[in-house]
Design a protein around this motif. Sequence first.
Motif, PDB file in Angstrom:
ATOM      1  N   LEU A  13       0.834  -1.194   0.000  1.00 21.05           N
ATOM      2  CA  LEU A  13       0.000   0.000   0.000  1.00 21.05           C
ATOM      3  C   LEU A  13       0.868   1.243   0.000  1.00 21.05           C
ATOM      4  CD1 LEU A  13      -2.823   1.164   0.074  1.00 21.05           C
ATOM      5  CD2 LEU A  13      -2.818   0.912   2.578  1.00 21.05           C
ATOM      6  N   GLU A  14       1.974   1.205   0.736  1.00 22.33           N
ATOM      7  CA  GLU A  14       2.881   2.353   0.784  1.00 22.33           C
ATOM      8  C   GLU A  14       3.473   2.645  -0.585  1.00 22.33           C
ATOM      9  OE1 GLU A  14       2.055   0.750   4.581  1.00 22.33           O
ATOM     10  OE2 GLU A  14       2.966  -0.254   2.845  1.00 22.33           O
ATOM     11  N   ALA A  15       3.832   1.589  -1.329  1.00 22.21           N
ATOM     12  CA  ALA A  15       4.413   1.768  -2.660  1.00 22.21           C
ATOM     13  C   ALA A  15       3.408   2.396  -3.617  1.00 22.21           C
ATOM     14  CB  ALA A  15       4.901   0.431  -3.204  1.00 22.21           C
ATOM     15  N   VAL A  16       2.161   1.957  -3.537  1.00 23.36           N
ATOM     16  CA  VAL A  16       1.126   2.510  -4.419  1.00 23.36           C
ATOM     17  C   VAL A  16       0.825   3.953  -4.059  1.00 23.36           C
ATOM     18  CG1 VAL A  16      -1.249   2.247  -5.237  1.00 23.36           C
ATOM     19  CG2 VAL A  16       0.144   0.219  -4.820  1.00 23.36           C
ATOM     20  N   GLU A  17       0.809   4.269  -2.773  1.00 23.50           N
ATOM     21  CA  GLU A  17       0.587   5.652  -2.350  1.00 23.50           C
ATOM     22  C   GLU A  17       1.715   6.564  -2.837  1.00 23.50           C
ATOM     23  OE1 GLU A  17       0.213   4.988   1.817  1.00 23.50           O
ATOM     24  OE2 GLU A  17      -1.988   4.889   1.766  1.00 23.50           O
ATOM     25  N   GLN A  18       2.943   6.083  -2.794  1.00 27.01           N
ATOM     26  CA  GLN A  18       4.062   6.864  -3.322  1.00 27.01           C
ATOM     27  C   GLN A  18       3.957   7.006  -4.835  1.00 27.01           C
ATOM     28  OE1 GLN A  18       7.626   4.932  -1.920  1.00 27.01           O
ATOM     29  NE2 GLN A  18       7.122   5.280   0.236  1.00 27.01           N
ATOM     30  N   ALA A  19       3.493   5.956  -5.486  1.00 27.38           N
ATOM     31  CA  ALA A  19       3.331   6.005  -6.945  1.00 27.38           C
ATOM     32  C   ALA A  19       2.305   7.049  -7.347  1.00 27.38           C
ATOM     33  CB  ALA A  19       2.917   4.631  -7.468  1.00 27.38           C
ATOM     34  N   ARG A  20       1.249   7.196  -6.545  1.00 30.35           N
ATOM     35  CA  ARG A  20       0.212   8.158  -6.929  1.00 30.35           C
ATOM     36  C   ARG A  20       0.743   9.589  -6.928  1.00 30.35           C
ATOM     37  NH1 ARG A  20      -5.778   9.099  -4.411  1.00 30.35           N
ATOM     38  NH2 ARG A  20      -4.569   9.484  -2.533  1.00 30.35           N
ATOM     39  N   GLU A  21       1.703   9.888  -6.073  1.00 33.89           N
ATOM     40  CA  GLU A  21       2.279  11.230  -6.069  1.00 33.89           C
ATOM     41  C   GLU A  21       2.920  11.552  -7.422  1.00 33.89           C
ATOM     42  OE1 GLU A  21       4.947  11.674  -2.812  1.00 33.89           O
ATOM     43  OE2 GLU A  21       3.463  11.100  -1.288  1.00 33.89           O
ATOM     44  N   THR A  65       3.066   6.054 -16.781  1.00 36.46           N
ATOM     45  CA  THR A  65       3.726   7.190 -16.131  1.00 36.46           C
ATOM     46  C   THR A  65       4.675   6.720 -15.028  1.00 36.46           C
ATOM     47  OG1 THR A  65       1.898   8.705 -16.592  1.00 36.46           O
ATOM     48  CG2 THR A  65       3.351   9.284 -14.774  1.00 36.46           C
ATOM     49  N   TYR A  66       4.205   5.820 -14.184  1.00 40.97           N
ATOM     50  CA  TYR A  66       5.052   5.379 -13.071  1.00 40.97           C
ATOM     51  C   TYR A  66       6.250   4.571 -13.569  1.00 40.97           C
ATOM     52  CZ  TYR A  66       6.513   3.643  -8.553  1.00 40.97           C
ATOM     53  OH  TYR A  66       7.263   3.352  -7.434  1.00 40.97           O
ATOM     54  N   ARG A  67       6.024   3.735 -14.567  1.00 39.83           N
ATOM     55  CA  ARG A  67       7.131   2.929 -15.114  1.00 39.83           C
ATOM     56  C   ARG A  67       8.222   3.825 -15.678  1.00 39.83           C
ATOM     57  NH1 ARG A  67      11.007   0.243 -15.987  1.00 39.83           N
ATOM     58  NH2 ARG A  67      11.249  -1.380 -17.577  1.00 39.83           N
ATOM     59  N   LEU A  68       7.846   4.810 -16.468  1.00 43.73           N
ATOM     60  CA  LEU A  68       8.847   5.685 -17.092  1.00 43.73           C
ATOM     61  C   LEU A  68       9.530   6.570 -16.063  1.00 43.73           C
ATOM     62  CD1 LEU A  68       7.530   4.597 -19.671  1.00 43.73           C
ATOM     63  CD2 LEU A  68       7.673   6.907 -20.623  1.00 43.73           C
ATOM     64  N   GLY A 163       1.593   1.212 -10.670  1.00 37.94           N
ATOM     65  CA  GLY A 163       0.925   2.399 -11.201  1.00 37.94           C
ATOM     66  C   GLY A 163      -0.565   2.188 -11.398  1.00 37.94           C
ATOM     67  N   GLN A 164      -0.945   1.017 -11.892  1.00 41.03           N
ATOM     68  CA  GLN A 164      -2.380   0.743 -12.083  1.00 41.03           C
ATOM     69  C   GLN A 164      -3.106   0.673 -10.745  1.00 41.03           C
ATOM     70  OE1 GLN A 164      -2.088   1.392 -14.887  1.00 41.03           O
ATOM     71  NE2 GLN A 164      -1.450  -0.164 -16.376  1.00 41.03           N
ATOM     72  N   GLY A 165      -2.386   0.291  -9.692  1.00 43.58           N
ATOM     73  CA  GLY A 165      -3.006   0.208  -8.371  1.00 43.58           C
ATOM     74  C   GLY A 165      -3.495   1.540  -7.848  1.00 43.58           C
ATOM     75  N   THR A 166      -2.981   2.645  -8.379  1.00 44.65           N
ATOM     76  CA  THR A 166      -3.414   3.970  -7.911  1.00 44.65           C
ATOM     77  C   THR A 166      -4.898   4.204  -8.170  1.00 44.65           C
ATOM     78  OG1 THR A 166      -2.794   5.051 -10.011  1.00 44.65           O
ATOM     79  CG2 THR A 166      -1.110   4.927  -8.275  1.00 44.65           C
ATOM     80  N   ALA A 191      -5.986  -5.639 -13.059  1.00 41.45           N
ATOM     81  CA  ALA A 191      -6.604  -6.466 -12.027  1.00 41.45           C
ATOM     82  C   ALA A 191      -5.618  -6.770 -10.907  1.00 41.45           C
ATOM     83  CB  ALA A 191      -7.123  -7.775 -12.635  1.00 41.45           C
ATOM     84  N   ALA A 192      -4.354  -6.987 -11.257  1.00 41.51           N
ATOM     85  CA  ALA A 192      -3.335  -7.280 -10.250  1.00 41.51           C
ATOM     86  C   ALA A 192      -3.099  -6.078  -9.339  1.00 41.51           C
ATOM     87  CB  ALA A 192      -2.028  -7.683 -10.938  1.00 41.51           C
ATOM     88  N   GLY A 193      -2.867  -4.908  -9.935  1.00 39.43           N
ATOM     89  CA  GLY A 193      -2.583  -3.715  -9.143  1.00 39.43           C
ATOM     90  C   GLY A 193      -3.775  -3.235  -8.361  1.00 39.43           C
ATOM     91  N   LEU A 194      -4.923  -3.167  -9.015  1.00 37.40           N
ATOM     92  CA  LEU A 194      -6.134  -2.703  -8.340  1.00 37.40           C
ATOM     93  C   LEU A 194      -6.558  -3.707  -7.268  1.00 37.40           C
ATOM     94  CD1 LEU A 194      -9.225  -1.087  -9.937  1.00 37.40           C
ATOM     95  CD2 LEU A 194      -9.527  -3.000  -8.392  1.00 37.40           C
TER      96      LEU A 194
END
Length: 418
Positions: A13-21, A65-68, A163-166, A191-194
């Motif tokens: 969850l922490e990684a996804v929250e950082q990704a959303r920034e 976006t997150y990957r790049l 990134g998709q988890g955001t 589906a994996a990220g979400l």
Amino acid sequence: MIDPVDITFDPTLEAVEQAREIVQKTTRVTLLDSAKFLQKFTDGQVYLKCENMQRTGSYKIRGATYRLAQLSEEQRVRGVVAASAGNHAQGVAFAARELGIKATIFMPTGVPIPKLEATRNYGADVVLEGDDVAAALLGAQRFAEETGAVFIHPYNHPDIITGQGTLALDLYEQLPQIDTIIVPIGGGGLAAGLGATAKHLAEKTGQKVRVIGVQAENSAPFPVSVAEGHPVKIDAKPTIADGIAVDVPGSLSFELVRKYVDEIVTVSEDDISRAILLLLERAKLVVEAAGATTVAAIIAGKIKESGNTVAVLSGGNIDPMMLEKVIASGLTASERYMKLNIGLRDTPGHLARIAAILADINANVIEVLHTRHNKGLQIQEVELEIAVETRGSDHAAQVLERLREAGYNPRVDPNASL
């Protein structure tokens, strides 16, 4: 170059929250809209998560976006390459432009013109390669090996999945109490990220959430793969849901889908067509076939959950020519258009009598062919082919009943379409 995949990866969850920034710099928080017209199909309230309104027209920009953004400076200098027939291409092209990275996108030669032009307009170099995405993928991988460009996989990479988890973070901010999330599944990145993020969020808040994936039945490797316990390559058939048309799950996304997605259902081509038409008419939303599979599962009776259900509309990049065909197919599948073949004696008055019957029950005649030349007709016989617009299955049944009461034997053409 092509990165090895660590199938033990699990997005926190922490990684996804950082990704959303990072992701929120190129994306918008899309509408979550109540869909009361779908309540009759379920035991609860349905909401539509409108990622068809996302920048570039789909959720794909999140993972791209997150990957790049995670590339090193040396990798950015080398540039990136991807293969896609549409949504991934546009997501990578847009993200690359925003981050100042050169992007090369391989697309099939028959890619719809709007998707091709959009990708070019986002600044990417487009290479047309092969007749399908598989051929374009081979071209992109070869390009990566020859030039050193970083290959951006559409779903089977930790950064893409994170990134998709955001999307799940946005959902829970818009609707804190969610009982079920329905998500389209192609390769499985969304589906994996979400799924992982939704489960982590629900656990953190003491809730429970069911995640249900949907695949087009013509291209559904996940159900058999989950049953077998490993990714299985299938002999996929063509589907209008080209955005989720894959023949084998990704190795990484498969493990996460198996862990976090509670159920996977499939929908037919007719189900998808009906869903696209329903979303156009009732929600005023243009949704591509892959994105409409979640609603297709609801109206097909595959999902009847209580509580708050969110159906993710993953994209809206549908080619206008395809939309025209899908609308026609949707009208036929909904029995709002049907073609009847009626055998008649070759005597005056039958055509007028049938027209009067149809007018009396408000069935609109679209096209008529009165012929003596069809195979199997006797000398004194003719056949009437008549296309009729109705108000749905009940009205269509009434049309047939009234014609039979009048002594006619109408046969419905099962292959008819506008």
